[in-house]
Design a protein around this motif. Structure first.
Motif, PDB file in Angstrom:
ATOM      1  N   ILE A  23       0.835  -1.204   0.000  1.00  9.92           N
ATOM      2  CA  ILE A  23       0.000   0.000   0.000  1.00  9.92           C
ATOM      3  C   ILE A  23       0.873   1.259   0.000  1.00  9.92           C
ATOM      4  CG2 ILE A  23      -1.674   1.324   1.349  1.00  9.92           C
ATOM      5  CD1 ILE A  23      -2.767  -1.395   2.345  1.00  9.92           C
ATOM      6  N   SER A  24       1.903   1.253   0.829  1.00  4.96           N
ATOM      7  CA  SER A  24       2.761   2.434   0.933  1.00  4.96           C
ATOM      8  C   SER A  24       3.566   2.652  -0.342  1.00  4.96           C
ATOM      9  CB  SER A  24       3.709   2.283   2.132  1.00  4.96           C
ATOM     10  OG  SER A  24       2.990   2.079   3.328  1.00  4.96           O
ATOM     11  N   TYR A  25       4.036   1.558  -0.942  1.00  8.99           N
ATOM     12  CA  TYR A  25       4.912   1.676  -2.105  1.00  8.99           C
ATOM     13  C   TYR A  25       4.159   2.135  -3.350  1.00  8.99           C
ATOM     14  CZ  TYR A  25       9.388   0.809  -4.349  1.00  8.99           C
ATOM     15  OH  TYR A  25      10.597   0.970  -4.974  1.00  8.99           O
ATOM     16  N   LEU A  26       2.841   2.108  -3.309  1.00  6.61           N
ATOM     17  CA  LEU A  26       2.078   2.695  -4.412  1.00  6.61           C
ATOM     18  C   LEU A  26       2.447   4.162  -4.617  1.00  6.61           C
ATOM     19  CD1 LEU A  26      -1.471   1.153  -3.869  1.00  6.61           C
ATOM     20  CD2 LEU A  26       0.023   0.788  -5.850  1.00  6.61           C
ATOM     21  N   CYS A  27       2.888   4.817  -3.548  1.00  7.93           N
ATOM     22  CA  CYS A  27       3.348   6.202  -3.652  1.00  7.93           C
ATOM     23  C   CYS A  27       4.457   6.331  -4.691  1.00  7.93           C
ATOM     24  CB  CYS A  27       3.837   6.660  -2.274  1.00  7.93           C
ATOM     25  SG  CYS A  27       4.631   8.267  -2.232  1.00  7.93           S
ATOM     26  N   ILE A  28       5.368   5.351  -4.711  1.00  7.17           N
ATOM     27  CA  ILE A  28       6.459   5.351  -5.682  1.00  7.17           C
ATOM     28  C   ILE A  28       5.998   4.774  -7.009  1.00  7.17           C
ATOM     29  CG2 ILE A  28       8.730   4.351  -6.194  1.00  7.17           C
ATOM     30  CD1 ILE A  28       9.393   4.582  -3.248  1.00  7.17           C
ATOM     31  N   ALA A  86       7.577   8.186   6.741  1.00  9.10           N
ATOM     32  CA  ALA A  86       7.411   9.640   6.893  1.00  9.10           C
ATOM     33  C   ALA A  86       8.121  10.392   5.772  1.00  9.10           C
ATOM     34  CB  ALA A  86       7.932  10.072   8.261  1.00  9.10           C
ATOM     35  N   LEU A  87       9.278   9.882   5.356  1.00 15.79           N
ATOM     36  CA  LEU A  87      10.001  10.518   4.249  1.00 15.79           C
ATOM     37  C   LEU A  87       9.265  10.321   2.925  1.00 15.79           C
ATOM     38  CD1 LEU A  87      13.629   9.595   5.312  1.00 15.79           C
ATOM     39  CD2 LEU A  87      12.746  11.914   5.006  1.00 15.79           C
ATOM     40  N   TYR A  88       8.562   9.189   2.747  1.00  8.39           N
ATOM     41  CA  TYR A  88       7.712   9.018   1.565  1.00  8.39           C
ATOM     42  C   TYR A  88       6.708  10.166   1.469  1.00  8.39           C
ATOM     43  CZ  TYR A  88       8.940   4.108   0.474  1.00  8.39           C
ATOM     44  OH  TYR A  88       9.575   2.956   0.099  1.00  8.39           O
ATOM     45  N   VAL A  89       6.069  10.459   2.588  1.00  6.69           N
ATOM     46  CA  VAL A  89       5.068  11.532   2.604  1.00  6.69           C
ATOM     47  C   VAL A  89       5.720  12.865   2.242  1.00  6.69           C
ATOM     48  CG1 VAL A  89       3.407  12.786   4.025  1.00  6.69           C
ATOM     49  CG2 VAL A  89       3.674  10.312   4.331  1.00  6.69           C
ATOM     50  N   ALA A  90       6.875  13.152   2.864  1.00  4.14           N
ATOM     51  CA  ALA A  90       7.559  14.421   2.595  1.00  4.14           C
ATOM     52  C   ALA A  90       7.974  14.529   1.129  1.00  4.14           C
ATOM     53  CB  ALA A  90       8.787  14.543   3.503  1.00  4.14           C
ATOM     54  N   GLY A  91       8.462  13.429   0.541  1.00  4.98           N
ATOM     55  CA  GLY A  91       8.868  13.453  -0.858  1.00  4.98           C
ATOM     56  C   GLY A  91       7.708  13.694  -1.792  1.00  4.98           C
ATOM     57  N   ALA A  92       6.567  13.058  -1.516  1.00  2.00           N
ATOM     58  CA  ALA A  92       5.384  13.257  -2.357  1.00  2.00           C
ATOM     59  C   ALA A  92       4.884  14.699  -2.265  1.00  2.00           C
ATOM     60  CB  ALA A  92       4.287  12.282  -1.948  1.00  2.00           C
ATOM     61  N   LEU A  93       4.932  15.270  -1.070  1.00  2.00           N
ATOM     62  CA  LEU A  93       4.482  16.656  -0.911  1.00  2.00           C
ATOM     63  C   LEU A  93       5.420  17.625  -1.629  1.00  2.00           C
ATOM     64  CD1 LEU A  93       3.345  16.639   2.838  1.00  2.00           C
ATOM     65  CD2 LEU A  93       1.903  16.616   0.784  1.00  2.00           C
ATOM     66  N   MET A  94       6.713  17.327  -1.637  1.00  2.00           N
ATOM     67  CA  MET A  94       7.652  18.180  -2.367  1.00  2.00           C
ATOM     68  C   MET A  94       7.389  18.099  -3.878  1.00  2.00           C
ATOM     69  SD  MET A  94      10.050  20.386  -1.865  1.00  2.00           S
ATOM     70  CE  MET A  94      10.545  20.042  -0.160  1.00  2.00           C
ATOM     71  N   ALA A  95       7.083  16.888  -4.368  1.00  2.00           N
ATOM     72  CA  ALA A  95       6.735  16.747  -5.780  1.00  2.00           C
ATOM     73  C   ALA A  95       5.423  17.456  -6.092  1.00  2.00           C
ATOM     74  CB  ALA A  95       6.637  15.268  -6.148  1.00  2.00           C
ATOM     75  N   LEU A  96       4.500  17.451  -5.142  1.00  2.00           N
ATOM     76  CA  LEU A  96       3.255  18.214  -5.298  1.00  2.00           C
ATOM     77  C   LEU A  96       3.573  19.691  -5.486  1.00  2.00           C
ATOM     78  CD1 LEU A  96       0.218  18.941  -4.949  1.00  2.00           C
ATOM     79  CD2 LEU A  96       0.547  18.696  -2.491  1.00  2.00           C
ATOM     80  N   ILE A 180      -2.574  12.694  -4.029  1.00  2.00           N
ATOM     81  CA  ILE A 180      -3.176  11.399  -3.706  1.00  2.00           C
ATOM     82  C   ILE A 180      -2.111  10.414  -3.228  1.00  2.00           C
ATOM     83  CG2 ILE A 180      -4.401   9.423  -4.690  1.00  2.00           C
ATOM     84  CD1 ILE A 180      -5.776  11.460  -6.588  1.00  2.00           C
ATOM     85  N   SER A 181      -0.945  10.426  -3.877  1.00  2.00           N
ATOM     86  CA  SER A 181       0.099   9.471  -3.509  1.00  2.00           C
ATOM     87  C   SER A 181       0.650   9.738  -2.112  1.00  2.00           C
ATOM     88  CB  SER A 181       1.232   9.482  -4.540  1.00  2.00           C
ATOM     89  OG  SER A 181       1.981  10.672  -4.457  1.00  2.00           O
ATOM     90  N   ALA A 182       0.568  10.983  -1.633  1.00  2.00           N
ATOM     91  CA  ALA A 182       1.068  11.288  -0.290  1.00  2.00           C
ATOM     92  C   ALA A 182       0.231  10.639   0.800  1.00  2.00           C
ATOM     93  CB  ALA A 182       1.117  12.803  -0.086  1.00  2.00           C
ATOM     94  N   VAL A 183      -1.026  10.333   0.501  1.00  2.00           N
ATOM     95  CA  VAL A 183      -1.916   9.730   1.498  1.00  2.00           C
ATOM     96  C   VAL A 183      -1.541   8.276   1.786  1.00  2.00           C
ATOM     97  CG1 VAL A 183      -4.318   9.102   1.977  1.00  2.00           C
ATOM     98  CG2 VAL A 183      -3.793  11.277   0.860  1.00  2.00           C
ATOM     99  N   LEU A 184      -1.029   7.561   0.793  1.00  2.00           N
ATOM    100  CA  LEU A 184      -0.815   6.116   0.921  1.00  2.00           C
ATOM    101  C   LEU A 184       0.209   5.751   1.993  1.00  2.00           C
ATOM    102  CD1 LEU A 184      -0.952   5.359  -2.891  1.00  2.00           C
ATOM    103  CD2 LEU A 184      -2.727   4.890  -1.195  1.00  2.00           C
ATOM    104  N   PRO A 185       1.394   6.362   2.037  1.00  2.00           N
ATOM    105  CA  PRO A 185       2.303   6.028   3.136  1.00  2.00           C
ATOM    106  C   PRO A 185       1.792   6.453   4.505  1.00  2.00           C
ATOM    107  CG  PRO A 185       3.216   7.790   1.774  1.00  2.00           C
ATOM    108  CD  PRO A 185       2.031   7.262   1.049  1.00  2.00           C
ATOM    109  N   LEU A 186       0.901   7.459   4.552  1.00  2.00           N
ATOM    110  CA  LEU A 186       0.269   7.796   5.824  1.00  2.00           C
ATOM    111  C   LEU A 186      -0.569   6.630   6.326  1.00  2.00           C
ATOM    112  CD1 LEU A 186      -0.936  11.511   5.436  1.00  2.00           C
ATOM    113  CD2 LEU A 186       0.752  10.621   7.063  1.00  2.00           C
ATOM    114  N   LEU A 187      -1.288   5.978   5.419  1.00  2.00           N
ATOM    115  CA  LEU A 187      -2.049   4.792   5.799  1.00  2.00           C
ATOM    116  C   LEU A 187      -1.115   3.691   6.296  1.00  2.00           C
ATOM    117  CD1 LEU A 187      -4.602   4.625   2.809  1.00  2.00           C
ATOM    118  CD2 LEU A 187      -4.986   5.515   5.117  1.00  2.00           C
ATOM    119  N   GLY A 188       0.041   3.557   5.638  1.00  2.00           N
ATOM    120  CA  GLY A 188       1.025   2.574   6.082  1.00  2.00           C
ATOM    121  C   GLY A 188       1.521   2.866   7.489  1.00  2.00           C
TER     122      GLY A 188
END
Length: 395
Positions: A23-28, A86-96, A180-188
Motif C-alpha cells: 500500500i505504501s509503495y504505491l506512492c512510488i 514519513a520521508l515518503y510523505v515528505a517526498g510526495a508533498l515536495m513533488a506536489l 493522492i500518492s502522499a496519502v498512501l504512506p500515511l495509511l502505512g
C-alpha cells in the motif's frame, strides 16, 4: 522451504508487513512512469533530464543504504521503517509543490529532484527495515521467502501503480496525482504502528561498512546488472511506445509486475529449497530473452511479452542472491549486509536513467533494451563464476 499450512503468527506478521509495504509503495509506483512524462512533455527538458528525474531517487538510496542497515541493526527495524514512511510523505508533498509551479520549468524541476531525493532516502529505510523485520519474525532459514514476499509487494505496487498513476495524471494533473500518492504512506504509518518490533543488537561489535561489503560485492554486482532491465522499462518503456505510435504505453510496468509477482508467489520457495545461485542463473537467461524481445519488437504485443518475461526473470534474482548474503554474515550484521547488497541494485536504477536517456537520444529508444540484454548476459557470467568459486571452496 514453503510455509506450513498450520497457523503461524510469524507468517501472519510477515504477510501483514508485506501488505503494508504494498500500500505504501504505491506512492512510488504511481510516480514511476509519470516523472519522465512530466519532465519531457510538460517541463520540456530532454531525455537525459527525464532519466535523471527517475534515477536521482536511487542515488539517494545508494548513499543511505549503509545508514539504513546500521539504524535497523542498532535501533531496530520498526523505527527505520516508520522514519522511511514519513520521508515518503515528505517526498510526495515536495513533488506536489513542483507540480504547482509547472509554469516555471527550472524551479519545478529542482523541487521535483528534492522530492525524489527524499523518496530515495525513505526507500532505503523502508526496504532494509522491512526485510530485517521479516527475517526477525521467521528466522534466517526462511530469508529467501522473506525477500521474495517483500519484492512481490514492491513490484506488485509498481505493476498496479503504473496505470493508476497514468490515469490520475490524465485526470488531475501531476500535482493532483502527487497529492493522492502522499496519502498512501500515511495509511502505512497508521497500520504499522501496532505491529510488534524485533530486538536490535546495540552492543554487538561492528566491523567497518566496507568490510561487510567486501563479503557480498560479487553478489551485488549481479543484482546491479539485472536491475538495468527493470530500470529501462520503468524509465523508457512508455516513451518507447509513444515514439512508435503504439497503444497501451502504460502497460509496460504492469506486464513486468505481473510476471514478477507470479514468479514470486509460485516459486518464492526455490532459493531456500535448491539454493540461490542456480535460481539466479536461470532467471538471468529469462531476463535476457525478455529484453531482447522488447528491442526487436515489431508490434506492442511482442514488446509487452518481453516486459512480462523480464519480470519473470528479474523476480527471483534479488531474493536468491540475498539468501546467499544472509548466510555469509553474523545475525547482528544482516541489516548492514542487506543494505550494502541492495545498494548495488539501486546503483543500476540510478545510473540507467540518465545513461539510457543519453543512449536513447543517440541511437533510439530500442537501444536501451539492447543494453539491458547485454547486462543480463554479463550478470549470468558473473553468477556462473560464483558457482565455480563455491565448487572450488567445497572441494
Amino acid at each position: 522451504m514453503a510455509f506450513q499450512s498450520t497457523p503461524d503468527p510469524a507468517r501472519g506478521r510477515l504477510l501483514l508487513l508485506s501488505t503494508i509495504l504494498f500500500i505504501s509503495y504505491l506512492c512510488i509506483g504511481m510516480s514511476f512512469p509519470i516523472v519522465p512524462l512530466y519532465v519531457s512533455e510538460q517541463l520540456r527538458f530532454g531525455n537525459v533530464w527525464a532519466g535523471l528525474g527517475v534515477g536521482i531517487a536511487f542515488f539517494a538510496t545508494i548513499l543511505t543504504r549503509g545508514y539504513a542497515g546500521s539504524l535497523s541493526d542498532h535501533r531496530g527495524a520498526k523505527p527505520a521503517v516508520m522514519r522511511g514512511l514519513a520521508l515518503y510523505v515528505a517526498g510526495a508533498l515536495m513533488a506536489l509543490a513542483a507540480g504547482l509551479v509547472a509554469h516555471m520549468p527550472l524551479p519545478s524541476f529542482l523541487l521535483l529532484l528534492v522530492g525524489r531525493l527524499l523518496l530515495g532516502l525513505g526507500e532505503s529505510l523502508v526496504a532494509v527495515g522491512i526485510i530485517a523485520w521479516g527475517i526477525g519474525f521467521v528466522g534466517p532459514a526462511r530469508s529467501g521467502r522473506v525477500l521474495a514476499l517483500v519484492g512481490a509487494a514492491i513490484y506488485g505496487a509498481l505493476a498496479v501503480g503504473g496505470p493508476i498513476g497514468l490515469a490520475l495524471f490524465d485526470r488531475f494533473g501531476f500535482a493532483g496525482m502527487m497529492a493522492i500518492s502522499a496519502v498512501l504512506p500515511l495509511l502505512g504509518l497508521l497500520a504499522i504502528w501496532r505491529v510488534p518490533g524485533i530486538a536490535p543488537h546495540p552492543g554487538a561489535e561492528r566491523p567497518p561498512f566496507w568490510s561487510v561489503i567486501g563479503k557480498v560485492w560479487l553478489h551485488g554486482a549481479v543484482v546491479c546488472l539485472q536491475g538495468i532491465g527493470f530500470a529501462a522499462i520503468g524509465a523508457f518503456f512508455t516513451l518507447y511506445f509513444l515514439d512508435r505510435g503504439w497503444n497501451y504505453a502504460g502497460l509496460g510496468l504492469t506486464a513486468f509486475g505481473v510476471g514478477f509477482v507470479l514468479m514470486r508467489v509460485f516459486f518464492g520457495h526455490l532459493p531456500d529449497r535448491i539454493g540461490g545461485l542456480p535460481v539466479a542463473a536461470g532467471s538471468l537467461v529469462v531476463e535476457a530473452v525478455g529484453q531482447l524481445l522488447i528491442w526487436s519488437a515489431a508490434d506492442p504485443t511482442v514488446a509487452l511479452a518481453g516486459a512480462f518475461l523480464t519480470g519473470l526473470g528479474c523476480s527471483m534474482i534479488y531474493p536468491a542472491l540475498g539468501r546467499e548474503v544472509v548466510s555469509r554474515v553474523e545475525p547482528h550484521l544482516r541489516g548492514t549486509a542487506l543494505g550494502g547488497f541492495s545498494a548495488f541494485q539501486d546503483l543500476a536504477y540510478g545510473l540507467t536513467g540518465p545513461f539510457a536517456g543519453l543512449l536513447a537520444d543517440r541511437a533510439g529508444y530500442g537501444s536501451v533494451f539492447m543494453a539491458g540484454t547485454v547486462a543480463a548476459i554479463a550478470g549470468l557470467l558473473f553468477t556462473l563464476s560464483l558457482r565455480r568459486m563455491r565448487a572450488v571452496v567445497l572441494n
